[in-house]
Design a protein around this motif. Sequence first.
Motif, PDB file in Angstrom:
ATOM      1  N   GLY A  16       4.424  13.815 -12.511  1.00 38.14           N
ATOM      2  CA  GLY A  16       5.035  13.484 -13.796  1.00 38.14           C
ATOM      3  C   GLY A  16       6.204  12.526 -13.751  1.00 38.14           C
ATOM      4  O   GLY A  16       6.945  12.414 -14.714  1.00 38.14           O
ATOM      5  N   ILE A  17       6.397  11.826 -12.638  1.00 41.57           N
ATOM      6  CA  ILE A  17       7.509  10.879 -12.530  1.00 41.57           C
ATOM      7  C   ILE A  17       6.941   9.459 -12.486  1.00 41.57           C
ATOM      8  O   ILE A  17       6.122   9.134 -11.643  1.00 41.57           O
ATOM      9  N   LYS A  18       7.393   8.629 -13.405  1.00 39.69           N
ATOM     10  CA  LYS A  18       6.973   7.226 -13.448  1.00 39.69           C
ATOM     11  C   LYS A  18       8.204   6.365 -13.246  1.00 39.69           C
ATOM     12  O   LYS A  18       9.134   6.402 -14.052  1.00 39.69           O
ATOM     13  N   LEU A  19       8.232   5.624 -12.151  1.00 35.28           N
ATOM     14  CA  LEU A  19       9.353   4.746 -11.860  1.00 35.28           C
ATOM     15  C   LEU A  19       8.936   3.292 -12.078  1.00 35.28           C
ATOM     16  O   LEU A  19       8.048   2.792 -11.391  1.00 35.28           O
ATOM     17  N   VAL A  20       9.565   2.634 -13.003  1.00 35.51           N
ATOM     18  CA  VAL A  20       9.262   1.233 -13.281  1.00 35.51           C
ATOM     19  C   VAL A  20       9.656   0.378 -12.082  1.00 35.51           C
ATOM     20  O   VAL A  20       8.998  -0.619 -11.780  1.00 35.51           O
ATOM     21  N   ILE A  21      10.694   0.776 -11.379  1.00 37.12           N
ATOM     22  CA  ILE A  21      11.160   0.004 -10.229  1.00 37.12           C
ATOM     23  C   ILE A  21      10.077  -0.132  -9.164  1.00 37.12           C
ATOM     24  O   ILE A  21      10.001  -1.156  -8.487  1.00 37.12           O
ATOM     25  N   THR A  22       9.228   0.866  -9.015  1.00 38.07           N
ATOM     26  CA  THR A  22       8.151   0.786  -8.029  1.00 38.07           C
ATOM     27  C   THR A  22       7.209  -0.361  -8.365  1.00 38.07           C
ATOM     28  O   THR A  22       6.841  -1.144  -7.491  1.00 38.07           O
ATOM     29  N   LEU A  46       0.831  -1.205   0.000  1.00 37.91           N
ATOM     30  CA  LEU A  46       0.000   0.000   0.000  1.00 37.91           C
ATOM     31  C   LEU A  46       0.865   1.253   0.000  1.00 37.91           C
ATOM     32  O   LEU A  46       0.603   2.197  -0.763  1.00 37.91           O
ATOM     33  N   ASP A  47       1.912   1.276   0.799  1.00 32.54           N
ATOM     34  CA  ASP A  47       2.820   2.431   0.842  1.00 32.54           C
ATOM     35  C   ASP A  47       3.505   2.645  -0.506  1.00 32.54           C
ATOM     36  O   ASP A  47       3.611   3.783  -0.987  1.00 32.54           O
ATOM     37  N   LEU A  48       3.978   1.561  -1.114  1.00 36.63           N
ATOM     38  CA  LEU A  48       4.632   1.668  -2.429  1.00 36.63           C
ATOM     39  C   LEU A  48       3.652   2.157  -3.496  1.00 36.63           C
ATOM     40  O   LEU A  48       4.004   2.990  -4.336  1.00 36.63           O
ATOM     41  N   THR A  49       2.433   1.650  -3.446  1.00 34.29           N
ATOM     42  CA  THR A  49       1.410   2.074  -4.405  1.00 34.29           C
ATOM     43  C   THR A  49       1.090   3.550  -4.241  1.00 34.29           C
ATOM     44  O   THR A  49       1.004   4.295  -5.228  1.00 34.29           O
ATOM     45  N   ASN A  50       0.938   3.980  -2.991  1.00 34.41           N
ATOM     46  CA  ASN A  50       0.647   5.397  -2.732  1.00 34.41           C
ATOM     47  C   ASN A  50       1.794   6.295  -3.172  1.00 34.41           C
ATOM     48  O   ASN A  50       1.575   7.366  -3.746  1.00 34.41           O
ATOM     49  N   LYS A  51       3.020   5.869  -2.934  1.00 35.12           N
ATOM     50  CA  LYS A  51       4.191   6.658  -3.334  1.00 35.12           C
ATOM     51  C   LYS A  51       4.274   6.739  -4.864  1.00 35.12           C
ATOM     52  O   LYS A  51       4.550   7.802  -5.417  1.00 35.12           O
ATOM     53  N   GLU A  99       3.652   9.876  -9.769  1.00 36.08           N
ATOM     54  CA  GLU A  99       3.019  10.014 -11.081  1.00 36.08           C
ATOM     55  C   GLU A  99       2.226  11.316 -11.168  1.00 36.08           C
ATOM     56  O   GLU A  99       2.096  11.896 -12.245  1.00 36.08           O
ATOM     57  N   GLY A 100       1.730  11.786 -10.023  1.00 36.73           N
ATOM     58  CA  GLY A 100       0.994  13.049  -9.988  1.00 36.73           C
ATOM     59  C   GLY A 100       1.848  14.246 -10.352  1.00 36.73           C
ATOM     60  O   GLY A 100       1.334  15.275 -10.792  1.00 36.73           O
TER      61      GLY A 100
END
Length: 89
Positions: free
Chosen positions: A29-35, A16-21, A26-27
């Motif tokens: 403009g940063i999309k991390l594939v590692i997440t 849940l914490d990783l999903t929220n982060k 993404e809000g």
Amino acid sequence: MNTKRIITLRLLQLILDLTNKATELEGVGIKLVITDELIERVAAVLFEINGIDPAATGPMYLTLADYCSGSIETHDFMSLMSGVAVSSG
């Protein structure tokens, strides 16, 4: 509370914490594939600890997404996961 349940609850909180982060990033403009990869790995461990075959977790991943979105509560997810573990074993 037994150890497996405590670990399961901690892993659910981590997911849940990783999903929220990830959503927060993404809000702006940063999309991390590692997440996404970390969430997948933690989910795989979560299912393994609970005796759920990772190859048969399609519906559980949908339910996990519902949990992360707040559509279902922790106890509901735990109940569903227990049902899958019992029926697949």
